[in-house]
Design an enzyme around this catalytic site. Structure first.
Site, mmCIF file in Angstrom:
data_model
loop_
_atom_site.group_PDB
_atom_site.id
_atom_site.type_symbol
_atom_site.label_atom_id
_atom_site.label_comp_id
_atom_site.label_asym_id
_atom_site.label_seq_id
_atom_site.Cartn_x
_atom_site.Cartn_y
_atom_site.Cartn_z
ATOM 1 N N ARG A 138 49.829 8.127 -34.167
ATOM 2 C CA ARG A 138 49.186 9.173 -33.359
ATOM 3 C C ARG A 138 50.132 9.666 -32.245
ATOM 4 N NH1 ARG A 138 48.265 10.312 -28.168
ATOM 5 N NH2 ARG A 138 47.854 8.121 -27.776
ATOM 6 N N ASP A 139 50.447 8.801 -31.279
ATOM 7 C CA ASP A 139 51.261 9.244 -30.143
ATOM 8 C C ASP A 139 52.672 9.583 -30.613
ATOM 9 O OD1 ASP A 139 51.836 9.857 -27.510
ATOM 10 O OD2 ASP A 139 51.224 7.937 -26.701
ATOM 11 N N HIS B 107 49.692 1.385 -21.180
ATOM 12 C CA HIS B 107 50.260 2.342 -22.142
ATOM 13 C C HIS B 107 51.505 2.951 -21.484
ATOM 14 C CE1 HIS B 107 49.631 5.632 -25.265
ATOM 15 N NE2 HIS B 107 50.383 6.293 -24.394
ATOM 16 N N HIS C 235 55.243 4.777 -21.483
ATOM 17 C CA HIS C 235 56.311 5.537 -22.131
ATOM 18 C C HIS C 235 57.616 5.115 -21.461
ATOM 19 C CE1 HIS C 235 54.027 8.455 -24.681
ATOM 20 N NE2 HIS C 235 53.049 7.978 -23.932
ATOM 21 N N CYS D 249 54.198 13.419 -25.418
ATOM 22 C CA CYS D 249 52.989 14.227 -25.383
ATOM 23 C C CYS D 249 53.402 15.684 -25.397
ATOM 24 C CB CYS D 249 52.163 13.929 -24.128
ATOM 25 S SG CYS D 249 50.718 14.995 -24.013
ATOM 26 N N ASN E 104 57.115 6.179 -26.552
ATOM 27 C CA ASN E 104 56.383 5.030 -26.018
ATOM 28 C C ASN E 104 57.284 3.804 -25.974
ATOM 29 O OD1 ASN E 104 54.269 6.771 -27.558
ATOM 30 N ND2 ASN E 104 53.065 5.458 -26.225
HETATM 31 P P1 HMG Z 1 39.365 24.659 -26.039
HETATM 32 O O1 HMG Z 1 40.210 25.799 -26.506
HETATM 33 O O2 HMG Z 1 38.858 24.692 -24.622
HETATM 34 O O3 HMG Z 1 38.171 24.437 -27.045
HETATM 35 O O4 HMG Z 1 40.234 23.345 -26.265
HETATM 36 P P2 HMG Z 1 36.694 25.043 -27.040
HETATM 37 O O5 HMG Z 1 35.761 23.936 -26.741
HETATM 38 O O6 HMG Z 1 36.668 26.254 -26.154
HETATM 39 O O7 HMG Z 1 36.529 25.516 -28.548
HETATM 40 C C1 HMG Z 1 37.308 26.601 -29.083
HETATM 41 C C2 HMG Z 1 37.355 26.522 -30.607
HETATM 42 O O8 HMG Z 1 38.036 25.324 -30.984
HETATM 43 C C3 HMG Z 1 35.991 26.454 -31.268
HETATM 44 O O9 HMG Z 1 36.131 27.159 -32.506
HETATM 45 C C4 HMG Z 1 35.799 25.015 -31.574
HETATM 46 O O10 HMG Z 1 34.966 24.746 -32.680
HETATM 47 C C5 HMG Z 1 37.217 24.586 -31.881
HETATM 48 P P3 HMG Z 1 35.534 28.637 -32.686
HETATM 49 O O11 HMG Z 1 34.064 28.506 -32.396
HETATM 50 O O12 HMG Z 1 36.256 29.458 -31.657
HETATM 51 O O13 HMG Z 1 35.903 28.965 -34.096
HETATM 52 N N1 HMG Z 1 37.399 23.167 -31.560
HETATM 53 C C6 HMG Z 1 37.820 22.230 -32.425
HETATM 54 N N2 HMG Z 1 38.217 22.274 -33.703
HETATM 55 C C7 HMG Z 1 38.571 21.094 -34.277
HETATM 56 N N3 HMG Z 1 38.549 19.915 -33.633
HETATM 57 C C8 HMG Z 1 38.171 19.835 -32.354
HETATM 58 C C9 HMG Z 1 37.800 21.039 -31.704
HETATM 59 N N4 HMG Z 1 37.396 21.285 -30.449
HETATM 60 C C10 HMG Z 1 37.142 22.595 -30.373
HETATM 61 N N5 HMG Z 1 38.144 18.652 -31.731
HETATM 62 C C11 HMG Z 1 40.339 20.978 -26.651
HETATM 63 C C12 HMG Z 1 39.735 22.083 -25.817
HETATM 64 C C13 HMG Z 1 40.003 19.657 -25.978
HETATM 65 C C14 HMG Z 1 39.758 21.027 -28.037
HETATM 66 C C15 HMG Z 1 41.865 21.184 -26.737
HETATM 67 O O14 HMG Z 1 42.343 21.274 -25.426
HETATM 68 C C16 HMG Z 1 42.594 20.078 -27.438
HETATM 69 O O15 HMG Z 1 42.444 19.909 -28.655
HETATM 70 N N6 HMG Z 1 43.435 19.293 -26.717
HETATM 71 C C17 HMG Z 1 44.108 18.147 -27.304
HETATM 72 C C18 HMG Z 1 45.453 17.929 -26.651
HETATM 73 C C19 HMG Z 1 46.088 16.693 -27.215
HETATM 74 O O16 HMG Z 1 45.736 16.210 -28.285
HETATM 75 N N7 HMG Z 1 47.093 16.118 -26.474
HETATM 76 C C20 HMG Z 1 47.781 14.933 -26.889
HETATM 77 C C21 HMG Z 1 46.946 13.690 -26.805
HETATM 78 S S1 HMG Z 1 46.825 13.036 -25.134
HETATM 79 C C22 HMG Z 1 48.200 11.996 -24.973
HETATM 80 O O17 HMG Z 1 49.075 12.021 -25.780
HETATM 81 C C23 HMG Z 1 48.244 11.012 -23.820
HETATM 82 C C24 HMG Z 1 47.980 9.557 -24.244
HETATM 83 O O18 HMG Z 1 48.937 9.130 -25.200
HETATM 84 C C25 HMG Z 1 48.030 8.620 -23.020
HETATM 85 C C26 HMG Z 1 49.270 8.842 -22.142
HETATM 86 O O19 HMG Z 1 50.406 8.719 -22.635
HETATM 87 O O20 HMG Z 1 49.060 9.156 -20.971
HETATM 88 C C27 HMG Z 1 46.588 9.408 -24.884
HETATM 89 MG MG MG Z 2 50.944 8.406 -24.698
#
Ligand code: HMG
Ligand code: MG
Length: 319
Positions: free
Chosen positions: A29-30, A225, A227, A258, A267
């Site tokens: 995933r990450d 966690h 990095h 990220c 990581n």
């Molecule tokens: P948004 O644009 O605000 O979404 O994004 P929305 O709620 O306004 O919805 C817009 C459209 O997206 C809608 O479709 C929804 O159905 C669709 P429409 O009606 O327009 O056709 N939609 C989805 N489709 C599929 N799957 C979904 C989904 N949600 C909405 N889940 C949202 C908000 C949260 C979805 C977006 O910002 C997002 O996906 N962000 C993810 C970012 C991400 O994955 N970042 C990396 C992971 S975090 C990380 O790596 C850190 C970590 O490792 C810890 C660390 O290191 O600190 C965990």
């Molecule tokens: Mg991370």
């Protein structure tokens, strides 16, 4: 090239360490969320299977986020379906990220049993990563956790930017504790403290764990966690071990980052963590030789050497 079956650290236990830790593997995933090239679904599935075969007790498989936000993981449903077909029911217990109810629905449709929400300790990263303000992120998570718990799922919560933020700079410890407690209060079982951009140092780690303790959150509910952007991940792990934390997130070969935090790199490498734990005589259940072989294999698929020091020392070139 060294032979990984003979190259092992001398075991010299140190006082005040846990006897056993859980390694929570986040490479699929990450690690893979940050690759520019698209990794074929079958390669991802083989990666997960090899990691499980190496003895990892937990492998976070993918994310049910918006495919436009993280196109690298757009095949989440196909991957999980393929894993269930090859690994059986156990594959439904592999954790996946879900940011919102849409993500949870997608996980529930597949009968998955373990999800993780991911919050931010800072306003700016909440906006950039989730398109929500700091407060709005809790409103987004609240129904996810409630419904997931009602359906009998286990819910982990991440907090990102616990030690520093590329836009806001230093992040006060109290701010992290407030956000972390709010996520636990929603009903998450474990809180993973993320050093998203790798700027944390050992004293800061100790201070953060102590601050959670003072706020009533014991080390049994925390995971770390790290990095490795500034090369501090192992030193920070040692600080965590001394403070009694027993769950460590790590990524095979040190893959990771990220896509929404430009200064985030890989990581803590699982192999580097295993070498440290083996040297301290701390049990973890992971086979270092198989881990190195897996990361060398994955490096071959990605077309570049693994960033992990231990993989490079033991594994040779990707093939
Ligand atoms: P948004 O644009 O605000 O979404 O994004 P929305 O709620 O306004 O919805 C817009 C459209 O997206 C809608 O479709 C929804 O159905 C669709 P429409 O009606 O327009 O056709 N939609 C989805 N489709 C599929 N799957 C979904 C989904 N949600 C909405 N889940 C949202 C908000 C949260 C979805 C977006 O910002 C997002 O996906 N962000 C993810 C970012 C991400 O994955 N970042 C990396 C992971 S975090 C990380 O790596 C850190 C970590 O490792 C810890 C660390 O290191 O600190 C965990
Ligand atoms: Mg991370």
């Amino acid at each position: 090239m060294s032979d990984p079956s003979t190259a092992l650290p001398a075991v010299v236990p140190a006082a005040g360490m846990p006897e056993r830790v859980t390694i929570y593997e986040v490479g699929p995933r990450d690690g893979l969320q940050n690759e520019t090239a698209t990794v074929p679904t079958e390669v991802k599935a083989e990666f997960v299977r090899r990691l499980l075969a190496a003895g990892l007790p937990v492998v976070e498989a993918t994310s049910f986020v918006h495919p436009r936000w993280v196109p690298q993981l757009a095949d989440a449903a196909d991957l999980m379906t393929g894993l269930v077909a090859t690994l059986g029911e156990d594959a439904r217990g592999l954790p996946v990220l879900v940011p919102n109810e849409r993500g949870l629905d997608r996980a529930l449709e597949l009968g998955l049993r373990h999800v993780a929400i991911f919050g931010s300790a800072t306003e700016t990263f909440a906006t950039r990563n989730l398109n929500r303000s700091l407060d709005e992120q809790f409103a987004m998570f609240e129904p996810v956790v409630t419904r997931a718990r009602e359906a009998g799922l286990d819910v982990r919560a991440y907090v990102s930017m616990c030690f520093g933020d590329p836009w806001e700079g230093r992040v006060p410890v109290d701010q992290v504790v407030t956000v972390g407690k709010r996520l636990l209060d929603l009903g998450a079982s474990q809180l993973s403290l993320g050093d998203t951009i790798g700027v944390g140092t050992a004293g800061h780690v100790t201070a953060l764990i102590e601050a959670f303790g003072s706020a009533g959150v014991g080390t049994d509910r925390l995971a770390l966690h790290f990095h490795d952007t500034y090369g501090q991940a192992l030193a920070n792990t040692l600080a965590g071990l001394r403070s009694g934390v027993t769950t460590y997130d790590a990524s095979a070969g040190g893959l990771g980052g990220c896509p929404y935090a430009k200064s985030a790199t890989g990581n803590l490498a699982t192999e580097d963590l295993v070498w440290l734990l083996d040297g301290l005589g701390i049990e973890h259940g992971v086979d270092l030789r198989q881990m190195v072989a897996t990361s060398v294999w994955m490096a071959g698929r990605l077309g570049r050497p693994s960033p992990s020091a231990v993989v490079r020392a033991l594994g040779g070139e990707p093939r």
